[in-house]
Design an enzyme around this catalytic site. Sequence first.
Site, short mmCIF file in Angstrom:
data_model
loop_
_atom_site.label_atom_id
_atom_site.label_comp_id
_atom_site.label_asym_id
_atom_site.label_seq_id
_atom_site.Cartn_x
_atom_site.Cartn_y
_atom_site.Cartn_z
N HIS A 29 0.71 -1.20 0.07
CA HIS A 29 -0.03 0.08 -0.06
C HIS A 29 0.84 1.37 0.13
CE1 HIS A 29 0.60 1.43 4.25
NE2 HIS A 29 0.75 0.23 4.58
N CYS A 30 0.31 2.46 -0.59
CA CYS A 30 1.06 3.50 -0.58
C CYS A 30 0.36 4.56 0.45
CB CYS A 30 1.03 4.33 -1.82
SG CYS A 30 -0.46 4.44 -2.73
N ALA A 31 0.14 5.73 0.30
CA ALA A 31 -0.24 6.50 1.29
C ALA A 31 -1.79 6.42 1.24
CB ALA A 31 -0.11 8.19 0.84
#
Length: 470
Positions: A29-31
Amino acid sequence: MSKEQSYQNAASELLRLVGGKENVISAAHCATRLRLVLKDESKADVDGILKTELVKGQFSTGGQFQIIIGSGTVDEVYKYFIQYADIKESTKNEVKKAADQKMNPLQKLVKMLADVFVPIIPALVASGLLMGLNNVLTAEGLFVSGKSLVEVYPNIADLASMINTFASAAYAFLPILVGFSATKMFGGNPYLGAVMGMIMVSGDLLNAYSYGTAITEGTVPVWHIGALTIEKVGYQGTVLPVLAAAAILAFIEKKLHKVVPEYLDNLLTPAFSVLVTAFLTFTVVGGVMRTAGDWITNGVLWLHDTLGVVGGFIYAPLTMTGMHHSLLPVDIQLIAAGGSFLFAIAACNNVAQGGATLAAMFCAKDKKMKSIAVSSGISALLGITEPAMFGVNLKMKYPFYAAMFGSAVGCAYVTLTNVQNISPGAAGIIGFVCIKSGGMLNYMIGILISLVVGFAVTMALSKHSKFKEV
């Protein structure tokens, strides 16, 4: 229901909707987004995913199936997702590597260009903004009729000169930055790539910007090595030659590591890698790639000069497929030569997408779609279009058509007024800081046109019977 339970339910439901744990290769996952690599994306129930609580949008790009959840929430959902999927936690780089295996050759080429140039953009942005500051100080008529600030206040002349020196460095030595980044991406020693870049802009060579004049005057310096006559010309402001050199350098280095004895490896491998690569660059590869780069750049210039309005219709689909990254080398080479028109075109597209998305907020009947349209529309105005494009406009269809039209009209204006940028940056309403001082007003007019047209056409199309049930 507690927050923890909502995270658990969302993770469980998403795992089911993407085809179960048997269909998940890796997850990170990213932000704001859950990034998945799926064995078969056709097994994913996109409509069901979009209806899931906490989900704000979904799109697929570069072999990754991405689900927009939101900052502060995605990491909680991800924690349960990998637990239920029975997979280990992956980094974004690991997910990218898994996704790369699913790409076709064209997608791999575009990704390669992005991997090389995206890391060096901050350096180019810094130089570009300093260049813009210098332009503000030296542009005639910007604040005082017929005069520049330097002429009005002579005591700041040296300050302007100093800023200009700082601003020009990144572009003057561009091959060093590209050599480092590209060699690292190709799996070689990035510091050897930087050395190769230094060689290509060495002070012992004729500056590339003086090459045309030297040819006309017959003063091009050369090396005579046996039967070979090799021109001593640098590669300032070029991209493709150093990309090719980096690929050759990394290939030779990796081969030598395998055959050179360990006790001689640190001594011989770097020296032979640089020597052979530099010789090939100045004798064959550099000239061929310089010509290829000129052809590509001239081709893009021809399209701009003769079919300017078409850029508006072309850039949106390029962004949708990720192929807009393939224009980065051209943009950087044009900036190094004095200015590029691509930034203004990109900004018109992004703002048009934002305008269409904000209009879709008023047109959509679904409350969740309205909520997504607000946040993603504002994001697009600032230069990040994926949530707006994939989360709203393509789903509702007619906002995407309206955005393309709005982009085309705005692009026509910035093309006719020859708006040019002097650095990369966030292609949106704040992008004026990257524009040449004389084009800032026309830039703002161009993106305002894109915003208004994208918004208005979306509203108009929403009244059509074909779209009323969307």
